[in-house]
Design a protein around this motif. Sequence first.
Motif, PDB file in Angstrom:
ATOM      1  N   GLU A 123      38.172  39.316  39.933  1.00 43.51           N
ATOM      2  CA  GLU A 123      38.141  39.896  41.279  1.00 43.51           C
ATOM      3  C   GLU A 123      39.007  41.155  41.391  1.00 43.51           C
ATOM      4  O   GLU A 123      38.597  42.149  42.010  1.00 43.51           O
ATOM      5  CB  GLU A 123      38.600  38.869  42.309  1.00 43.51           C
ATOM      6  CG  GLU A 123      38.505  39.390  43.744  1.00 43.51           C
ATOM      7  CD  GLU A 123      39.112  38.433  44.750  1.00 43.51           C
ATOM      8  OE1 GLU A 123      38.881  38.626  45.960  1.00 43.51           O
ATOM      9  OE2 GLU A 123      39.842  37.502  44.338  1.00 43.51           O
ATOM     10  N   ASP A 124      40.190  41.152  40.802  1.00 45.74           N
ATOM     11  CA  ASP A 124      41.064  42.334  40.887  1.00 45.74           C
ATOM     12  C   ASP A 124      40.397  43.556  40.272  1.00 45.74           C
ATOM     13  O   ASP A 124      40.533  44.677  40.782  1.00 45.74           O
ATOM     14  CB  ASP A 124      42.402  42.057  40.199  1.00 45.74           C
ATOM     15  CG  ASP A 124      43.294  41.116  40.988  1.00 45.74           C
ATOM     16  OD1 ASP A 124      42.991  40.887  42.186  1.00 45.74           O
ATOM     17  OD2 ASP A 124      44.279  40.615  40.429  1.00 45.74           O
ATOM     18  N   LYS A 125      39.669  43.360  39.178  1.00 45.33           N
ATOM     19  CA  LYS A 125      38.963  44.479  38.553  1.00 45.33           C
ATOM     20  C   LYS A 125      37.877  45.016  39.483  1.00 45.33           C
ATOM     21  O   LYS A 125      37.660  46.235  39.580  1.00 45.33           O
ATOM     22  CB  LYS A 125      38.339  44.045  37.228  1.00 45.33           C
ATOM     23  CG  LYS A 125      39.359  43.693  36.154  1.00 45.33           C
ATOM     24  CD  LYS A 125      38.668  43.252  34.871  1.00 45.33           C
ATOM     25  CE  LYS A 125      39.698  42.871  33.807  1.00 45.33           C
ATOM     26  NZ  LYS A 125      39.064  42.397  32.560  1.00 45.33           N
ATOM     27  N   GLU A 128      39.471  47.017  42.320  1.00 43.71           N
ATOM     28  CA  GLU A 128      39.880  48.329  41.832  1.00 43.71           C
ATOM     29  C   GLU A 128      38.680  49.240  41.618  1.00 43.71           C
ATOM     30  O   GLU A 128      38.740  50.445  41.910  1.00 43.71           O
ATOM     31  CB  GLU A 128      40.649  48.150  40.513  1.00 43.71           C
ATOM     32  CG  GLU A 128      41.205  49.445  39.931  1.00 43.71           C
ATOM     33  CD  GLU A 128      42.293  50.080  40.781  1.00 43.71           C
ATOM     34  OE1 GLU A 128      42.628  51.250  40.517  1.00 43.71           O
ATOM     35  OE2 GLU A 128      42.809  49.402  41.704  1.00 43.71           O
TER      36      GLU A 128
END
Length: 357
Positions: A123-125, A128
């Motif tokens: 999810e963080d990727k 971003e």
Amino acid sequence: MDSIQVGAIDPAKLDAFLARAVGDLSAGYGGVMVSIGNRLGLYKAMAGTGPLSSRELAERTGCAERYVREWLGSQVAGGYIVYHAISDTYELTPEQAFVLANEESPVFIPNAWAVPASMWFDEDKAVEAFRTGKGIAWGDHDGRLYCGVAGFYRNAYRASLVSQWLPALDGVVDKLRAGALVADVGCGHGHSTVLMAQAFPASHFRGFDTHAQSLTEARQIAAEAGVARATFTTARADEYPGTGYDLICFFDCLHDMGDPLAAAVHAASAIAPGGTVMLVEPFANDRIEENVSPVARLYYAASTTMCCAHAISEGGRLVLGAQAGEARLAEVFRKAGFAHFRRAAETPFNLILEARL
């Protein structure tokens, strides 16, 4: 929230939408239970046995009864297992077993839950990527993605590829029986390559992919299947070696590519006279308002975090996405010089398209 006028909210519509949102949340929780049940062999232990108590199931699977009992409760609540209150036993119906316990079934679903697991992990990727516009290469995702995608498509290919999809193409089966040269572009774990090689031993098959880890898996799968006329090589879709291919296949991968037109142009240069391109793509209609369904929702979500993200990582000259639709795909092949393009078959999950020069 201050901009929303409370009086403008229809209570009935609010309740209906909230119920849907909670249902979706419940399904997400349920997916974890399905994956656990699959990994521990709980569904398989129940298949064909009739009613079982929680203790009996725990003993059959070597698990702790208290955990098994709570897991069974989640399955009953979700309609995945039947509960018999009089005997305090649980039963997996034949239909439920076909979806949850039979790994050879074309509708076996537990492995597919590895895909959303990988999406959460990454999810963080994705966040971003939204903020920067940058891509995420296929190989940069959590490892569960590759197994989940392979598991999601493998059994569908096994059920339909040789028996229905290839016969829907003009003259292709006769060529394969006689001995043809086939390129499986974006072959991943090679399930499609191996299935065709097993069915048509007179033909030669070359699988190409950019993901080395998947190709290692493909070689192992081919070896275990005893397939000798299949090779797997690292290569881009617009650079793989060889010419004179009687059949060039793209299985659920063209929409992932940063330049699908270049891939189609390369196919035009590599194909034999009278050869065929077989394009298998996620099912989609051509207009967004026509793609309102659980399957479309699944594909749009995967496309957001994986398909479009990978295409962008490859330069994103044309980011098709998983819901490209037949018209946009036909235009790609028209620009590449293919004069013939038609829908040969379809399933609720896939379009099977044929292109010829």
